[in-house]
Scaffold this active site. Structure first.
Site, PDB file in Angstrom:
ATOM      1  N   GLY A   1       9.055  67.948  93.107  1.00  0.00           N
ATOM      2  CA  GLY A   1       7.983  67.314  92.192  1.00  0.00           C
ATOM      3  C   GLY A   1       7.667  65.776  92.867  1.00  0.00           C
ATOM      4  O   GLY A   1       8.609  65.352  93.745  1.00  0.00           O
ATOM      5  N   SER A   2       6.856  65.032  92.232  1.00  0.00           N
ATOM      6  CA  SER A   2       6.430  63.885  92.650  1.00  0.00           C
ATOM      7  C   SER A   2       7.446  62.801  91.827  1.00  0.00           C
ATOM      8  O   SER A   2       7.184  61.521  92.000  1.00  0.00           O
ATOM      9  CB  SER A   2       4.928  63.657  92.435  1.00  0.00           C
ATOM     10  N   CYS A   3       8.393  63.126  91.142  1.00  0.00           N
ATOM     11  CA  CYS A   3       8.942  62.064  90.280  1.00  0.00           C
ATOM     12  C   CYS A   3      10.463  61.822  90.488  1.00  0.00           C
ATOM     13  O   CYS A   3      10.956  60.896  91.041  1.00  0.00           O
ATOM     14  CB  CYS A   3       8.746  62.253  88.830  1.00  0.00           C
ATOM     15  N   PHE A   4      11.285  62.982  90.429  1.00  0.00           N
ATOM     16  CA  PHE A   4      12.823  62.888  90.455  1.00  0.00           C
ATOM     17  C   PHE A   4      13.102  62.435  92.194  1.00  0.00           C
ATOM     18  O   PHE A   4      13.870  61.441  92.108  1.00  0.00           O
ATOM     19  CB  PHE A   4      13.463  64.024  90.175  1.00  0.00           C
TER      20      PHE A   4
ATOM     21  N   ASP B   1      11.776  58.775  92.581  1.00  0.00           N
ATOM     22  CA  ASP B   1      12.478  57.879  91.563  1.00  0.00           C
ATOM     23  C   ASP B   1      13.775  57.443  92.072  1.00  0.00           C
ATOM     24  O   ASP B   1      14.292  56.305  91.916  1.00  0.00           O
ATOM     25  CB  ASP B   1      12.118  58.319  90.133  1.00  0.00           C
TER      26      ASP B   1
END
Ligand code: UGA
Length: 429
Positions: free
Chosen positions: A264-267, A270
């Site tokens: 995904g684009s987050c975990f 980030d």
């Protein structure tokens, strides 16, 4: 209230539509005209359950519109959310070029605007960014003073892709990082009709809450994967273990699902950004680095397991599930990408199927075979790897796999129903 939102990615658009559902008048701003035309026709550019119906409804009630005109959007609204992308740089730190540019533009507009306006950072940014970049740029361009002529807040989002509307409308909590009480009161008013706890903090705390929450969840997953890999060797199903572990209220049963790793684009982005930040601070982020390395290894473990069963060179391998998670067409950082790449490197011929994400995957792999159904992918394959737990895979039966050359099936998520399919292997079970 009148709200403008800059950036129509999945967070910006879901937030905009969500605020309109709650009775606010919303203007979403982006630079991509084609995308905005689609949005204004009620045609959502992203697949997000419930979003398109709510978008259509808000458009018809005159509560929502999308435009390229940032100036009008800021002039006619009381609050502007900044929800532009913060991509990763080569070194893993976040690239603030969009945040920089948008805050300068807002500053130039606020110079001309009379009356109080609040700017809220929604994008995920490392602590210090809202004050050191956004606030400073606006002050510089507008000649006005934050906390006096305009307000500043940081309001992190906790929306999961595929459940963004649900998460927006029924959040576990709302965090408002505020420069001063007036800024915070203005944003809190927007959340008046939400049935949840509102936590008001300073700006840096709010920025850090977002990174910490994502890093903790990612670490929980890598932890489960490490335990899962041990369980597999001992003939234990890690899900049975975690069912017992998760009953402890201090742990909770969620995000303990071992599998092919997080994407995904987050975990991934980030955790990487927090690792980079830690390094600039001179603290050694051992645990977070391991969260990432465990995940990296986990992503291609299905191929290693397959290689233990056969030499994949020249073999036809079906990959079911491409999206980084079910309910989404997003393939960013998806384990499927690494899996397909490794299979190709090893000389396998790859055929893939996904109910939503095939189009996006074609940008990464234009030359592999894309099947229209699971059955089309499976028929004639020497092996089948299941990478995303789409609910339709639960309906697959032994009959669907009966036309494989060899019945080698390995699932990287709990996707198959063991009452309907027999003889498959699980990644951590
Ligand atoms: C994540 C967070 O869950 C949201 O709260 C946050 O707002 C969002 O990032 C963001 O920063 O914008 P998202 O990436 O959409 O949301 O998806 P998740 O449901 O969290 O799943 C992320 C990845 O972890 C997926 O690849 C999923 O398959 C994997 N995962 C999740 C596991 O491998 N095991 C689990 O137990 C849970």
């Amino acid at each position: 209230m009148n709200v403008s939102i800059v950036g129509t990615g999945y967070v910006g658009l879901s937030t905009g539509v969500g605020f309109s559902v709650k009775g606010n008048k919303v203007i979403c701003v982006d630079i991509l005209e084609d995308k905005l035309n689609r949005i204004n026709r009620g045609d959502s550019p992203i697949y997000e359950p419930g979003l398109e119906e709510k978008l259509k409804d808000s458009l018809s009630r005159g509560l929502f519109k999308a435009t390229t005109d940032l100036e009008k959007a800021v002039m006619f609204t009381d609050v502007t959310f900044v929800s532009v992308g913060t991509p990763s740089k080569e070194d893993g730190s976040i690239d603030l070029k969009f945040i920089e540019e948008v805050s300068r533009q807002i500053g130039r507009i606020l110079k001309k605007k009379e009356g109080y306006h609040v700017v809220v950072v929604k994008s995920t940014v490392v602590p210090g960014t809202t004050e050191d970049v956004v606030l400073r740029n606006i002050e510089k361009e507008s000649g006005k003073k934050a906390g006096e002529h305009f307000g500043i807040c940081m309001n992190p989002e906790f929306l999961r892709e595929g459940r963004a509307m649900e998460d927006f409308l029924k959040p576990d909590r709302i965090v408002i990082g505020e420069l001063d009480k007036r800024s915070g009161d203005t944003v809190a008013k927007l959340y008046d009709n939400f049935d949840t706890k509102i936590l008001r903090t300073n700006i840096k705390v709010a920025e850090m809450i977002k990174y910490t929450a994502n890093s903790f969840l990612a670490t929980k997953i890598s932890f489960s994967n490490e335990i899962g890999n041990m369980c597999k060797k001992m003939g234990i199903d890690v899900y049975d273990v975690m069912a017992g572990v998760g009953l402890d209220k201090r742990i909770s049963p969620l995000f303990l699902w071992a599998g092919a790793g997080f994407g995904g684009s987050c975990f991934p982005k980030d955790v990487q950004a927090l690792v980079s930040k830690a390094k600039t601070l001179g603290t050694d982020p051992h645990l977070l680095e391991k969260t990432l390395s465990v995940n990296q290894r986990q992503k291609t473990m299905l191929v290693d397991m397959l290689e233990n069963r056969m030499d994949v060179k020249g073999k036809r391998v079906a990959v079911l599930g491409l999206a980084f998670k079910p309910g989404s067409d997003d393939v960013r950082e998806a384990p499927s990408i690494e899996i397909i790449r490794k299979l190709k490197e090893k000389g396998a011929s790859v055929v893939v199927y996904d109910p939503k994400a095939a189009g996006n995957m074609k940008m990464f792999f234009p030359n592999i075979a894309y099947a229209q159904t699971s059955r089309d992918a499976i028929n004639g394959a020497d092996a089948c790897l299941i990478v995303t737990e789409w609910s339709e895979f639960r309906n697959l039966t032994d009959y669907d796999f009966s036309k494989m050359k060899e019945k080698v099936i390995i699932e990287g998520r709990k996707a198959l129903d063991p009452n309907k399919v027999h003889g498959f292997e699980g990644i951590c079970w």
